[in-house]
Structures are given as structure tokens and as C-alpha cells.
Write an enzyme that holds these catalytic residues in place. Sequence first.
Site, PDB file in Angstrom:
ATOM      1  N   ARG A 161       0.426  -1.254  -0.182  1.00 14.33           N
ATOM      2  CA  ARG A 161      -0.041  -0.266   0.278  1.00 14.33           C
ATOM      3  C   ARG A 161       0.832   1.316   0.129  1.00 14.33           C
ATOM      4  O   ARG A 161       0.631   2.038  -1.239  1.00 14.33           O
ATOM      5  CB  ARG A 161      -0.614   0.299   0.846  1.00 14.33           C
ATOM      6  CG  ARG A 161      -1.883  -1.008   1.376  1.00 14.33           C
ATOM      7  CD  ARG A 161      -3.439  -0.545   0.719  1.00 14.33           C
ATOM      8  NE  ARG A 161      -4.169  -1.664   0.165  1.00 14.33           N
ATOM      9  CZ  ARG A 161      -4.948  -2.254   0.378  1.00 14.33           C
ATOM     10  NH1 ARG A 161      -5.575  -2.309   2.019  1.00 14.33           N
ATOM     11  NH2 ARG A 161      -5.353  -3.177   0.282  1.00 14.33           N
TER      12      ARG A 161
ATOM     13  N   VAL B 242       3.722 -20.161  12.031  1.00 14.86           N
ATOM     14  CA  VAL B 242       3.762 -20.452  13.199  1.00 14.86           C
ATOM     15  C   VAL B 242       5.678 -20.618  14.121  1.00 14.86           C
ATOM     16  O   VAL B 242       6.162 -21.378  13.446  1.00 14.86           O
ATOM     17  CB  VAL B 242       3.540 -21.971  13.945  1.00 14.86           C
ATOM     18  CG1 VAL B 242       3.480 -22.219  14.764  1.00 14.86           C
ATOM     19  CG2 VAL B 242       2.263 -22.401  12.802  1.00 14.86           C
TER      20      VAL B 242
ATOM     21  N   ASP C 142      -3.556 -15.192  19.547  1.00 18.68           N
ATOM     22  CA  ASP C 142      -2.411 -14.936  19.110  1.00 18.68           C
ATOM     23  C   ASP C 142      -1.896 -17.008  19.631  1.00 18.68           C
ATOM     24  O   ASP C 142      -1.411 -18.110  17.994  1.00 18.68           O
ATOM     25  CB  ASP C 142      -1.055 -14.512  19.325  1.00 18.68           C
ATOM     26  CG  ASP C 142       0.455 -14.874  18.423  1.00 18.68           C
ATOM     27  OD1 ASP C 142       0.963 -14.481  17.399  1.00 18.68           O
ATOM     28  OD2 ASP C 142       1.292 -15.839  18.881  1.00 18.68           O
TER      29      ASP C 142
ATOM     30  N   LYS D 282      -1.616 -19.989  16.253  1.00 17.10           N
ATOM     31  CA  LYS D 282      -0.893 -21.362  15.952  1.00 17.10           C
ATOM     32  C   LYS D 282      -0.769 -22.796  16.182  1.00 17.10           C
ATOM     33  O   LYS D 282      -0.266 -23.273  15.587  1.00 17.10           O
ATOM     34  CB  LYS D 282       0.367 -20.980  16.517  1.00 17.10           C
ATOM     35  CG  LYS D 282       0.888 -19.455  16.639  1.00 17.10           C
ATOM     36  CD  LYS D 282       2.487 -19.130  16.635  1.00 17.10           C
ATOM     37  CE  LYS D 282       2.631 -17.635  16.726  1.00 17.10           C
ATOM     38  NZ  LYS D 282       3.547 -16.987  18.015  1.00 17.10           N
TER      39      LYS D 282
ATOM     40  N   GLY E  90      11.334 -12.259  14.947  1.00 17.18           N
ATOM     41  CA  GLY E  90      12.302 -11.546  14.024  1.00 17.18           C
ATOM     42  C   GLY E  90      12.223 -11.596  13.084  1.00 17.18           C
ATOM     43  O   GLY E  90      12.006 -12.503  12.165  1.00 17.18           O
TER      44      GLY E  90
END
Lengths: 424, 424
Positions: free
Chosen positions: A42, A126, A195, A199, A296
Amino acid sequence: MRLGVAGLGTVAQGLFKLLRENANRIARQIGEPISVSRVASRTPKPEIDILGAEFSTSLESLISPDVDIVVELIGGVDAANKLIADALQSGKPVVTANKAVLARFGNSHIACANKHNVPLGFEASVAGGIPIVATIKDGLAGNHIDSIYGVLNGTCNFILTEMDRHGSAFDAALHQAQQLGYAESDPSFDIDGVDAAQKLAILGSIAFDQPIDMDDVYIEGITKVDAEDLKYARELGYRVKHLALARIFNSSVEMRVHPALVSEHNLLAFVDGVENAISIAGNGVGSLLLKGPGAGARPTASAVLSDIIEIARGKSSLPATTGIARIASSMEELECAYYLYIPVFDEPGVMATLADVFGKHRISMEAVIQKSDAIRYSEDTRWVPVVVLTDRTSESVMNATEQDLQNLDYVQGQIRRIRVVELN
Amino acid sequence: MRLGVAGLGTVAQGLFKLLRENANRIARQIGEPISVSRVASRTPKPEIDILGAEFSTSLESLISPDVDIVVELIGGVDAANKLIADALQSGKPVVTANKAVLARFGNSHIACANKHNVPLGFEASVAGGIPIVATIKDGLAGNHIDSIYGVLNGTCNFILTEMDRHGSAFDAALHQAQQLGYAESDPSFDIDGVDAAQKLAILGSIAFDQPIDMDDVYIEGITKVDAEDLKYARELGYRVKHLALARIFNSSVEMRVHPALVSEHNLLAFVDGVENAISIAGNGVGSLLLKGPGAGARPTASAVLSDIIEIARGKSSLPATTGIARIASSMEELECAYYLYIPVFDEPGVMATLADVFGKHRISMEAVIQKSDAIRYSEDTRWVPVVVLTDRTSESVMNATEQDLQNLDYVQGQIRRIRVVELN
């Protein structure tokens, strides 16, 4: 092999870096180089090196003849969901790191991928850099999986580790996680357990060959855990972890995410900070533990890249989610040991009364801690915490027991309860 | 998909069991069932259920039109080596658990497999049930691997764990390992480090895209480790493990197998008993740890089966061992910290003299332990162990230093030295 990458965020940037740094090794592995032909986002970010790709603000631009694999790294749900669906329907292989889309719409995407015989890779969705999806799908392909459990949310694990190491209050540890970039300004998605549950739903699906179903996951976050609980847990030989657990139990599937006491005899107890770790038990391998970075830019990009390379080698296998119908087990049926923190008035007869309640419900007390130096004063009353580690009992019995304990006149405040998870 | 299995030993029996127990899941994963059409072994064992296969005492019988994959589980070197070569040359995919054959003849088998474009799977040759080969080849395919290190020999780890937990002497711990079936009656292959070195040579090859070369591996076993060393290591915040380590250092490859002090801050320090664990560092993923059963019928069969399923899915990728020429680094160049156990006569001036020797070689002493209650008597002399943990220095400097220390009149007996491994 030409990629069309959606997104310019940290994971996309990590992917561009790895593609540049490791170009030779990657080309050697698959017999041809990987290039990025198109990038869409975007918001343009001209400062990012997109490896000579053509940039567009339109995600549709990626569904193009010069793109062999669509790599979805924009996050969010609606636009990502549409891009994945469009790409698969056009016969383009897709690699995504988007657990939220998979948890909600993964079944239809997998069905679509199977229908068009197009690979769909989601290793990065995951546990960041840990190749857990491939380990279950491929490395343990010859096993019946009995259970998967682990620490799947780095934010929760960081907060609990801080509370454990420094005795910090939950709010202070959360604040520190936010300052270090480990928690969002609205942290609820992580600390409420959603979250980890997303997973777990994905892992449960590939481990047990069943559809992804978030509704089957029991979810509890870490907001009610107190630093004092971590201290008492240590004294009892445990650590408190935010645990995600899926297993087949009495032919039904049990999936749950909640704080848990984990024995120090289990290496998982020592997985600290933002790291993730997962233990898998199968009828061939026995028990396997994987530990690594759960998030990360570079670790997640490493997982994205493993999917890309697998597809480039023509090796990708779709999960065999043939939709085995299993009944989700009710939490009422769960059996485990429990940690209880019971604040009581410091009066004679308290212990006998507590013991009576446990006895009435036929629960053995495995360990009891009550310390004379733990006496507190609030509103002119003297009170003291009594910590009890029970033997195994059912969740329904424990619910009734806790209710009875809470109703005692001796009990000064809110009882806290944490499940004990005893797995190899 | 029809297998021709060579061998009727424990791993073959484990494979037959898993094929029977998990037949449905396996068929679902690959879209067709796996059957065993032929079994060959020198010695018939009619009591073993070979799933309806045709039995022969001739290994050549496996190279047959009704066999799609040859599974080599006989162990040993010569016959296994010939079978693998014959099968590959006939265009049959091969799966083997044979690290000895791979360590010696793996390069030519991989070349032959590449030439005939035939898969060769050897997941089971390293670390039993842990899918370490697939993790490096596939899961971390997008990474430059910096290092691999871990505990690759369960026999050594069991012995060291016993010595550590119970203060057992080496011989007693070895005897116990033999009684439990964890060590052979001739245990030298394990305790001298050859087994771990073979596994390391295989892992180094796939991690660094180089030929398998046992000659590049420095090998030291565990026979000189004393229970006292384990006790002192603990006091210093370490555990002693038999470590296998491969890494790229100054553009050369360093591969070594030896006892090592591992910090308690590393989870590897807590991998006990017959388990294996491997840590891999890559420039994408950072650091990853895998822990699991390093041997045993079912775990090894689980790894064999993962190779079979990968081949059945048409997914198998050969390692990209393009034979990158790297210089093996010399042990003299190695730099690390050292643990030294120095038995000295209990006389004034000893400490100053020891300190002088370290000072002369410019080695800092990080920690020193000398305990008044550790005084011993032998042959009318009073002596005491001085334990020193040094700062980093080179192996060549340490060799000279140890020689000087050993030559001191103050030193009563043989100095023991163990390297300290400091990796993340």
C-alpha cells in the site's frame, strides 16, 4: 524462480536481505537463482532495496506471468486473505506467514490449493524460524502424533521470564516488553492467548490431519499470573509458562492455551525470554523438542525462504488435512494437578478447614506451603497465602472445590489457580 | 510403493512395526499404501513378522522389479556398501541408516545418486529420531550455516550423566551402560569418539556443501574424564558433555569431537542420559536446538520412514555437496578457554609458581578452586587438586603451558585438561 512479494514490513525486508546475502547457496540448493520480479505494498518505501523488482501499490499486480510464487507478507486479514485466494485460483503457488488468515480461512485455502494442485507454504506462520510445520509434515510423517505442546508466544514468555527473574509485577514486565518492541501498544492479542491459539490450531491441524478450528481451542491468557505464583512454583520444582497444548485424548482432540506449571525435569521449563519451543510426541520418534526464535525479521524470513525453496525444488507437499472429524474434548473432562494460591486470614483452624474441603472432594494435597514470614496486613486484618499443589483431579471437580474454598469465611481474597502440565 | 528391506535387526523390526501401526496415516500422507515386497538377511528369523514380504538370504534379491525403494538396515560396511552401490546403479532409490558406510563411501554414493538422478536418503544415519538432516537440507535451506554442535553419541552422554549424578567412576558407568544395552561389549567405537565423528562428518558435509571427510575431524573420546572433573565443572557453572562441533572459522572448516565444558546458560548442558541434541546457527534463523532420542529401534525407524515417505511423494532432494574445497583448520589454531585439573603437593609457594607459569604464557586465570578439604595422601605425600579455568587462549599456547606445568616439581601427577565451548 521469480517471486512476487506482498509487503515491505520487517519480514519482507528480512527476506530481501537473506536473498541477497545467501544468493549463491540458494542457487546451489535448487539449481537456479531466485529473483524478485514484483513487490506490492500500500505504502511505497523507496529506501528499501527490493532487489530490482518492479514496485506497485496494487496487490493484484503480483498475479502476473512473470511471478512464479506469490509471497504474502502484508499481515492483517482481509487484503491478505483475498490475495492468497486470488493467487491460488490463478494457479500460483503461495507462501504466507499469516497465522490469522490461516486460523480463520486456512481450510478453504488448503482445499483450493489441493483442488488446483498448487503448493501453499505456511512454515513462517507458526513459531518463526523453527521449522515446526516441516518437522511434523515431513520429518515425522511416519508417526502417529500423540501430542504437541510448547511455548508459542514470545511476548508472554518474555513477560513471565521477567516476572520470574526480577519479581516484577505483570504491568511492569509488560511495559518493558513494549519498550523493547516485544509487545504491541495494544498487547491483548498476545497476552490474552489468541496468538498462541491461532498457532496451535494450525499445528493441531497438520499433526492430527484435521481441519483448522479455532473454536476448539480453550484460551486463557497470562494477565492473572502474579509474580508470587512464579516464586512458589519454583519452590515446588516448577516454572510457569504460557503453554499451548494439543493432544489426542480418549479419541477426542484436546487443544488448550493457558498458563501452566512445567516441571524442572522438562527442558521447556528453561526456555526463557522471547524464544519459542515445541515438544512433539509420536509413536515412532518418542519425544522431540525444538527450540528457537519465535519471531523476528530474519528468523521468520528463514522460514518463508524454506517454503520458497521447497516449492522451487518441486518438493512441496500439502498437508493431508482430509478433515477427520474429531470431537473436541470438553475442559470439564480435563484431568491434571493444580496449583492453588489461597489467601486466608491468619487464624487457628484454617488449615484443618482447607484440608476438609479438599478431602470432601477427594483431592489429595501433594504439597502445601505456608510461611510464617509471608504474613500480610490489609485493612486491619492479618492474612497469609496458603499454596497447595494437588494431585490429579478433573477440571469439574476442581471448579467445585475452588468454589467451596472461595466461599469459606477464612478466605480473605481471590483464589488463583494454575494447571500443572505433566508431559514427558 | 514397495520396499525391499535389507536386515532383520532392531531398526528393521521397528520399521515393520511402524508400517503396520501407522499404515492408514502413511497412506493418507502419500496417497497410496507402502508395502514390503522383499526382505533379505544373512540369517532368517522366522519369528519376525515381515508383513507378507518374500524372504531371501541374498541381498541381491532386493534389486528386483517389484522393489521401488531399497532400504539398507544391515549395518556393517562391506555388504551394505555394495548393496547401496548396486541399487543406485540400477536406478533404485536407497534409504540407509548406515553412518559408517556414509562416512567412508558417502561421497561416491552421492555422486552416483546424482549421476543417475536417484534419491538417496540417510536421515537415520545421524542422531536417530531427530530429523536433523532434513532440518539442515530443507528447513534451513535458505541459511548460510555458521555452526553445528551437539551431543551426538548417546552412550557417551549416558556415561557422563551417570558419573555426574552419582559420582561414579568411568568404568562403573560404562559397565552400567553395557548392562542396560546402551554400550557394546567392545565400547571403543562409542567412547573413543569415532561414532560421533562419523555423524559430524556427515552433518558438516550437508551444512557446508562439502564432501564428507572423516580425516578432517579431530577426535577425542571420554575415557580420560574423571568424576571429579564433573564436580568441579558444576561448581564453575558448567556441565561436561562429549561435544561434536563443526563450524566455519576464518574461511576454513573446523570439525572436532571431544569432551567439553558447556555453560549452564546453554540448554545443551541439561541434555542427559542417552538423548542427543544438536544446535545449529545460521545467518537467517539465528540459533536452533533440536533434542530427541539418538538411537533405538522405533526412533531410528521413524527417520527411515521419513526418507521413504519423502521419496514416495517424489519430494526427495539430494544434498548440494558440490565439493566446495575448504581447508580444515588445524587444532593448533583453535582458541578457547580451558579447564585444568592440576594435582600439586600441598606446600607453600605452589600457587605463586602456578600463577607464574600462566603469566609467562600470558594466560589469565578466570577462576581457581583449591579446597582445604580436598587434601589427599598417596605414597606418604600430601597433595591437593588445583582447578583452573583459564581465559581464551590458543591450543598451541595451552600445549606449551601444560607442558611447563607438568614439568614443575610441585606437580604430583598427570594434569587433566578439558576445552570450554562457549557458543550461543
